[in-house]
Design an enzyme around this catalytic site. Structure first.
Site, PDB file in Angstrom:
ATOM      1  CB  SER A 152      41.785  34.491  67.795  1.00 29.30           C
ATOM      2  OG  SER A 152      42.488  35.069  66.703  1.00 29.30           O
ATOM      3  CE1 TYR A 168      37.116  35.791  65.648  1.00 28.39           C
ATOM      4  CE2 TYR A 168      39.316  36.737  65.445  1.00 28.39           C
ATOM      5  CZ  TYR A 168      38.483  35.639  65.523  1.00 28.39           C
ATOM      6  OH  TYR A 168      39.025  34.368  65.475  1.00 28.39           O
TER       7      TYR A 168
END
Length: 265
Positions: A152, A168
């Site tokens: 990401s 995350y």
């Protein structure tokens, strides 16, 4: 002298097999479509059988050979079962897409340890264990294979203060370097390992953020002034998976409308 293949031949995945985790919806299903449209036979995996059945039916309706296996990629025994069943059905796995993932929003000072462990276990440990299982029982012996890890742009840096997703971000940063390290180690077996770093896409995981901030406001942060859609990962997925990318390994590519290209982006 052997003639160079055409672009169409290089991107062709006919006769290839692919296992896509987190493949029942969103980015995983989009990537499964891309691989299947190029000719690969697909096995989807996620935790919920009903979602997988619907996703496989969608692929079949598009003329793609698809099967599914319900499994939890946060559970080591389930990961080994998934690998064994996928290999049993496909014979071998040419393409592994590690996409199953989790996120958790909480201020760093109050972030629950259990939530941290949940995110890291699925987003990093799960990728490692499934890659290891598929490589040991298929790719290494065949001296061929490609692994695509979904990272990401959150793994490329910090977040604005309103986005409190430290676990995350940390996990996705780990995925990027996991990709580099694995590519360096398994290159001798002909295994290529690359990562995709999506930005904001119109997915279920991003629904709350989109509803909170507004799609227009989120899109305004990207130079292209848009969010990712259900086509935007297809090209990079096919490049990494096919012989068109046979000299690419250990790399990551941001697919984010240009957000990561901005200073402080």
């Amino acid at each position: 002298m052997e003639m160079a293949r055409t672009v169409q031949q290089l991107f062709n995945l006919e006769g290839k097999t692919a296992l896509v985790t987190g493949g029942s919806r969103g980015l995983g299903l989009q990537m499964a479509h891309a691989l299947g449209e190029a000719g690969a036979r697909i096995v989807l995996s996620s935790r919920k059988a009903q979602d997988l059945e619907q996703a496989a039916a969608e692929l079949e309706a598009a003329g793609i050979a698809a099967d599914w296996i319900a499994a939890d990629c946060a559970d080591e025994q389930d990961i080994h079962r998934l690998a064994a069943e996928a290999l049993g059905r496909l014979g071998h796995v040419d393409i592994l897409v590690n996409n199953a993932g989790a996120s958790w929003g909480a201020p760093a000072e109050d972030h629950p340890t259990a939530a941290w462990d949940k995110v890291m276990n699925l987003n990093v440990r799960g990728y490692f264990l499934l890659s290891q299982a598929i490589a040991k029982h298929s790719m290494i012996a065949r001296r061929s294979g490609t692994i695509i890890n979904i990272a990401s742009i959150a793994g490329l840096g910090g977040n604005p203060g309103a986005m409190k997703t430290i676990a995350y971000n940390t996990s996705k940063g780990a995925v990027i370097n996991f990709t580099r390290a694995l590519a360096g180690e398994w290159g001798e077996y002909g295994i290529r390992v690359n990562a995709i770093c999506p930005g904001f896409f119109k997915t279920k995981m991003a629904t709350v953020l989109i509803e909170t901030l507004g799609e227009d406001k989120m899109a305004a942060h990207a130079p292209l002034r848009r969010l990712g859609d259900d086509e935007d990962l297809k090209g990079i997925t096919l490049l990494y998976a096919s012989d068109a990318g046979k000299h690419i390994t250990g790399q990551w590519m941001a697919v984010d409308g240009g957000v990561s290209a901005l200073v402080g982006g």
